[in-house]
Design an enzyme around this catalytic site. Structure first.
Site, PDB file in Angstrom:
ATOM      1  N   HIS A  98      48.666  41.785  36.630  1.00  0.00           N
ATOM      2  CA  HIS A  98      49.825  41.252  35.910  1.00  0.00           C
ATOM      3  C   HIS A  98      50.560  40.252  36.784  1.00  0.00           C
ATOM      4  CE1 HIS A  98      53.085  40.994  33.063  1.00  0.00           C
ATOM      5  NE2 HIS A  98      53.957  41.208  34.043  1.00  0.00           N
ATOM      6  N   SER A  99      50.905  39.094  36.198  1.00  0.00           N
ATOM      7  CA  SER A  99      51.660  38.040  36.876  1.00  0.00           C
ATOM      8  C   SER A  99      50.918  37.616  38.146  1.00  0.00           C
ATOM      9  CB  SER A  99      53.083  38.533  37.160  1.00  0.00           C
ATOM     10  OG  SER A  99      53.956  37.464  37.427  1.00  0.00           O
ATOM     11  N   MET A 100      51.529  37.692  39.324  1.00  0.00           N
ATOM     12  CA  MET A 100      50.804  37.347  40.542  1.00  0.00           C
ATOM     13  C   MET A 100      49.500  38.123  40.637  1.00  0.00           C
ATOM     14  SD  MET A 100      51.821  37.963  44.575  1.00  0.00           S
ATOM     15  CE  MET A 100      51.444  39.723  44.464  1.00  0.00           C
TER      16      MET A 100
END
Length: 261
Positions: A98-100
């Site tokens: 998720h995300s990074m």
């Protein structure tokens, strides 16, 4: 209690170990996040899917270790830690970030493919495609500016960030990880050859427009699917967990189960 692997760098946490999972899913957290981010998801997916929650250095039980300041170093070490979980006689191993963490998972997938150990699937969540660049400089803000960013995205309750002691525990990891992801540049020709990709995103995510997320299709030669969660933002996972569990489970069911390990 989580079960730790015997790998020297102790990256992997298994909050809900399974003796006979059909699949394994290595999960990578967002900037400032830790292995505990995926505790609930691990419980929901067990026992058919055993979650390997990846613990970045510099936080929780690894808090005395130095941070890794770039995405490729994170991917290098995580990849080494996952080698013992891949191979012909192992359960199929998929990746979720998720995300990074989506970018880290993508870099890990590239390394796995380079060694001929292909991930069963890659789930990229809340992150624009690696080749889609924004000139973001959140890492350069003062502490109050960093807190504003966290509150805007909704990843941490404001009352926690109002506590000065907790702020000093949280912000160093957040600033480090923002530095890592904001200075990351996608390698030319970074395309997965055999790994199918599912991209997940909240429709109102300020960090990833639908167009930016759709560009993940250009990073795989295998199948690509995009799932948009209407009415949700960057941390859509918090309130759309049922749908995410259903999506992951259905995607993994299309994969063959390996022999026991």
């Amino acid at each position: 209690m989580a079960e730790m692997t015997t790998t020297a760098d102790a990256w992997v946490r298994r909050f809900h170990p399974s003796r006979g999972p059909r699949w394994r899913l290595a999960c990578f957290a967002h900037a400032g996040g830790a292995a505990s981010t995926y505790h609930r998801l691990s419980a929901r997916l067990a026992p058919a899917v055993e979650v390997l929650s990846m613990q970045y250095p510099g936080r929780h039980d690894r808090r005395t270790e130095p941070f890794l300041t770039d995405v490729r170093s994170m991917a290098d070490q995580a990849h080494r830690a996952l080698r013992s979980w891949t191979g012909p006689q192992k359960r199929p191993l998929a990746l979720f970030g998720h995300s990074m963490g989506a970018t880290v998972a993508f870099e890990v997938a590239l390394r796995m493919e380079a060694e001929g150990m292909f991930p069963a699937h890659l789930f990229v969540s809340g992150r624009r495609a690696p080749s889609t660049y924004r000139d973001e400089r959140v890492r350069l803000r003062d502490d109050d500016g960093l807190v504003d960013e966290i509150i805007e995205l909704g990843g941490t309750r404001p009352e926690i960030l109002a506590d000065e002691a907790l702020r000093q525990m949280i912000l160093p990891a957040v600033r480090n990880d923002y530095t890592a992801i904001e200075t990351y540049r996608c390698p030319p020709g970074a395309v997965l050859r055999h790994t199918s990709v599912t991209a997940l995103v909240g429709a109102g995510d300020p960090k990833a427009t639908l167009h930016e997320v759709s560009t993940w299709a250009g990073h795989t030669r295998a199948a690509f699917e995009m799932r948009v969660f209407e009415g949700s933002g960057h941390f859509y996972l918090d309130d759309r967990e049922d749908e995410v569990v259903d999506l992951v489970t259905k995607a993994l069911r299309t994969l063959p189960a390996a022999s026991p390990s």
